[in-house]
Design an enzyme around this catalytic site. Structure first.
Site, PDB file in Angstrom:
ATOM      1  N   GLY A   1       0.379  -2.334  -4.571  1.00 44.44           N
ATOM      2  CA  GLY A   1      -0.117  -0.961  -4.726  1.00 44.44           C
ATOM      3  C   GLY A   1      -1.584  -0.894  -5.078  1.00 44.44           C
ATOM      4  O   GLY A   1      -2.259  -1.903  -5.250  1.00 44.44           O
ATOM      5  N   ASP A   2      -2.078   0.329  -5.203  1.00 43.90           N
ATOM      6  CA  ASP A   2      -3.490   0.563  -5.453  1.00 43.90           C
ATOM      7  C   ASP A   2      -3.700   0.930  -6.923  1.00 43.90           C
ATOM      8  O   ASP A   2      -3.183   0.259  -7.810  1.00 43.90           O
ATOM      9  CB  ASP A   2      -4.008   1.658  -4.502  1.00 43.90           C
ATOM     10  N   ILE A   3      -4.423   1.991  -7.190  1.00 44.07           N
ATOM     11  CA  ILE A   3      -4.764   2.341  -8.567  1.00 44.07           C
ATOM     12  C   ILE A   3      -3.816   3.404  -9.119  1.00 44.07           C
ATOM     13  O   ILE A   3      -3.331   4.265  -8.382  1.00 44.07           O
ATOM     14  CB  ILE A   3      -6.231   2.832  -8.669  1.00 44.07           C
ATOM     15  N   THR A   4      -3.516   3.296 -10.399  1.00 46.07           N
ATOM     16  CA  THR A   4      -2.734   4.333 -11.056  1.00 46.07           C
ATOM     17  C   THR A   4      -3.163   4.455 -12.512  1.00 46.07           C
ATOM     18  O   THR A   4      -3.949   3.653 -13.009  1.00 46.07           O
ATOM     19  CB  THR A   4      -1.222   4.063 -10.943  1.00 46.07           C
ATOM     20  N   TYR A   5      -2.630   5.476 -13.157  1.00 46.30           N
ATOM     21  CA  TYR A   5      -2.939   5.770 -14.559  1.00 46.30           C
ATOM     22  C   TYR A   5      -1.668   5.679 -15.386  1.00 46.30           C
ATOM     23  O   TYR A   5      -0.595   6.089 -14.938  1.00 46.30           O
ATOM     24  CB  TYR A   5      -3.531   7.186 -14.672  1.00 46.30           C
TER      25      TYR A   5
ATOM     26  N   PHE B   1       7.921   1.138 -12.652  1.00 51.14           N
ATOM     27  CA  PHE B   1       7.674   2.546 -12.345  1.00 51.14           C
ATOM     28  C   PHE B   1       7.011   3.253 -13.520  1.00 51.14           C
ATOM     29  O   PHE B   1       7.080   2.806 -14.671  1.00 51.14           O
ATOM     30  CB  PHE B   1       8.991   3.258 -11.996  1.00 51.14           C
TER      31      PHE B   1
ATOM     32  N   CYS C   1      -3.125   5.952  -6.302  1.00 57.90           N
ATOM     33  CA  CYS C   1      -2.483   5.093  -5.295  1.00 57.90           C
ATOM     34  C   CYS C   1      -3.303   4.992  -4.016  1.00 57.90           C
ATOM     35  O   CYS C   1      -2.802   4.594  -2.970  1.00 57.90           O
ATOM     36  CB  CYS C   1      -1.064   5.578  -4.991  1.00 57.90           C
TER      37      CYS C   1
END
Length: 231
Positions: free
Chosen positions: A90-94, A174, A191
């Site tokens: 996956g990419d970026i998340t908070y 998750f 994301c």
């Protein structure tokens, strides 16, 4: 096959500390599997399910694009947020307060050897949990996670997912927005997906949500879907 899953709530914990703890459990399972193969033994491998809530943090997956973080180091510090490049997909998340983060660290050989099925069942546990609150959610084709309003101009993501797997052992998991401050998502392209919004249970339902109750519902659905015994 050991279908017992050890449930542990780490409470409010720094991201790096929780990541290190995940890595320790992950490596213990891998080492045991390697030992079983080398010595042709049949020692039972454990499974874990960790709950945690993190202080404000942005994480970037191994295939992610750093340009999706819209803050400088100075701005991160001003927002009292940290940043880590990590080894999940996956990419970026908070992550932050008011968000339920779940890290299943499972030996999938105790359940089934299919990483796509694993992700779909994780999504299903969240979909069923949201349905318990009257929220209709679904998958968005080609995009991991759980969404509301798919196929409308108001598509919005409520739960992000990203996992790592090696020798059928999983880690990461998750992040469900329950009472989270969604303003922190304005500092990233979540994301890596432009033009789609992020939401939370408290925004959708117009009230604060009991996070302990949500955790209990997720665990129930997870146990049913994975035919697991939570201990």
């Amino acid at each position: 096959m050991n279908k017992k899953v050890q449930l542990q709530d780490l409470g409010f914990k720094d991201y790096k500390d929780a990541w290190d703890f995940q890595e320790t459990l992950f490596q213990e399972i891998l080492d045991l599997k390697i030992k079983n193969r080398r010595e042709e033994s049949n020692l039972e491998t454990p499974n874990h399910f960790l709950y945690v809530e993190h202080p404000h943090v942005y994480t970037l997956g191994k295939s992610g694009d750093l340009s999706n973080l819209l803050l400088s180091e100075k701005q991160l510090a001003e927002k009292e947020a940290t940043f880590y490049k990590i080894n999940r997909g996956g990419d970026i998340t908070y992550h932050g307060p008011g968000q339920i983060v779940g890290y299943p660290i499972l030996d999938l050989e105790n359940f089934f050897t299919d990483i796509h099925k694993y992700l779909r069942l994780l999504e299903e546990a969240i979909i069923l949990t949201l349905a318990d609150y009257g929220l209709s959610s679904e998958r968005s084709q080609g995009e991991t996670g759980v969404w509301l309003g798919v196929g409308t101009p108001f598509a919005r993501k409520i739960c992000a997912m990203g996992v790592r797997a090696s020798r059928w052992v999983t880690m990461h998991g998750f992040a469900l927005n329950v009472n989270a401050d969604l303003g922190y998502f304005d500092n990233i392209i979540p994301c890596g997906i432009k033009g789609k919004a992020v939401t939370s249970m408290h925004v959708e339902l117009g009230r604060a949500i009991d996070e302990l109750e949500v955790k209990q519902k997720i665990v129930k659905h997870f146990a049913d879907l994975f035919e697991a015994e939570m201990v």
